[in-house]
Design a protein around this motif. Structure first.
Motif, mmCIF file in Angstrom:
data_model
loop_
_atom_site.group_PDB
_atom_site.id
_atom_site.type_symbol
_atom_site.label_atom_id
_atom_site.label_comp_id
_atom_site.label_asym_id
_atom_site.label_seq_id
_atom_site.Cartn_x
_atom_site.Cartn_y
_atom_site.Cartn_z
ATOM 1 N N LEU A 1 -53.718 -27.838 -16.425
ATOM 2 C CA LEU A 1 -53.088 -28.985 -17.077
ATOM 3 C C LEU A 1 -52.982 -30.140 -16.096
ATOM 4 O O LEU A 1 -52.616 -29.936 -14.934
ATOM 5 N N PHE B 1 -49.204 -21.862 -22.488
ATOM 6 C CA PHE B 1 -49.788 -22.462 -21.293
ATOM 7 C C PHE B 1 -50.135 -21.437 -20.212
ATOM 8 O O PHE B 1 -50.591 -21.811 -19.132
ATOM 9 N N ASP C 1 -51.049 -33.857 -15.700
ATOM 10 C CA ASP C 1 -49.980 -34.724 -16.189
ATOM 11 C C ASP C 1 -50.283 -36.130 -15.693
ATOM 12 O O ASP C 1 -50.213 -36.413 -14.494
ATOM 13 N N PHE D 1 -55.593 -28.698 -20.758
ATOM 14 C CA PHE D 1 -54.619 -29.606 -21.353
ATOM 15 C C PHE D 1 -54.436 -30.844 -20.479
ATOM 16 O O PHE D 1 -54.522 -30.773 -19.258
#
Length: 282
Positions: free
Chosen positions: A76, A71, A78, A188
């Motif tokens: 990213l 990562f 969430d 991600f």
């Protein structure tokens, strides 16, 4: 900084996986755990309140994708982060990770802001008014629904013009391309939410860059969910790239990570209006 929560079980579990936790990271996990249990007395953040269980079932579980993915210097989001899992543990372990935490409940966002401030994720950063005054640094905290934040420019006009204002966040426009800096922008997306995989894919895949991956945390019934989600993935321009099994110390059953890769641009029809993905899954 004095360690508040004992995180030795996290450290030993991570070491068993070949992952090392520095003294600073241990301090951050310890403070995070203390804040979690303290705020949990005010309103429900987690049903898991025993410190060793928090270490295993929240902290260690959250960092499991690091067994398979790097990562570092990646972005990213969430989705439905709740109390910050898995995003905050992944950020602690990967300081260069550019993290966005998205949740629909204002109280949880207040908690996440406190955690980000106390763990000094964005120390010295300017505020970004485009996301309602959240930090412009490496951790952003957004209050709202995935369906709204991932809406395309075309879908924006058919949705309500403003995101719901909270007492703590100013009213702001729903993002929309080219103004929507979130859609199609992340390496991600992750979620530990309990929704079925076909529903989660509609929330997550529109946020990804082409070639990006959605990592869904599941119990080991992934084969059934992957079969049920196959049509949704096809519509969204995605496919199953991999799925991996792992276990947590003294925790049953086994866990699974489903890696969903975005192969092509997602149709502007998706995600559908707020609430529709759950009521009428693809």
């Amino acid at each position: 900084m004095v360690l508040l929560m004992n995180v030795s079980e996290l450290i030993s579990g991570a070491n068993a996986w070949g992952l090392s936790i520095s003294e600073k990271q241990a301090e951050q996990f310890s403070l995070y755990g203390d804040l979690l249990l303290s705020w949990n007395r005010k309103f429900n953040l987690t049903r898991i309140t025993e410190p060793s269980a928090v270490c295993r079932q929240h902290f260690l579980d959250s960092i499991a994708p690091m067994l398979f993915v790097d990562f570092s210097d990646r972005s990213l989001i969430d989705i439905g982060t709740g109390a910050g899992f898995p995003g905050i543990p992944l950020k602690i372990m990967n300081p260069s990770l550019k993290l966005t935490l998205l949740d629909a409940l204002d109280k949880r966002c207040l908690f996440l802001r406190e955690v980000a401030a106390r763990l000094r994720f964005n120390e010295g950063d300017e505020k970004d008014e485009a996301c309602g005054g959240c930090s412009a640094g490496s951790v952003k905290i957004l209050h709202g629904r995935a369906e709204d934040f991932a809406a395309s420019k075309e879908e924006k006009s058919s949705k309500r013009g403003k995101l719901k204002a909270s007492p703590h966040l100013p009213e702001r426009e729903i993002p929309g391309e080219p103004g929507n800096a979130l859609r199609g922008s992340f390496d991600f997306a992750v979620s530990r939410a309990v929704a079925k995989l076909n529903i989660l894919c509609e929330y997550a895949v529109p946020f990804l860059k082409i070639g990006g991956q959605f990592i869904a945390y599941k119990l080991d019934n992934r084969k059934v969910e992957l079969d049920d989600a196959a049509y949704a993935m096809l519509l969204l321009g995605a496919s199953c790239a991999d799925n991996r099994i792992y276990t947590l110390p003294d925790v049953a059953p086994a866990r699974a990570l489903c890696f969903i890769k975005k192969d092509s641009a997602t149709s502007e029809k998706y995600p559908r209006r707020a609430g529709i993905p759950e009521k009428k899954p693809l």
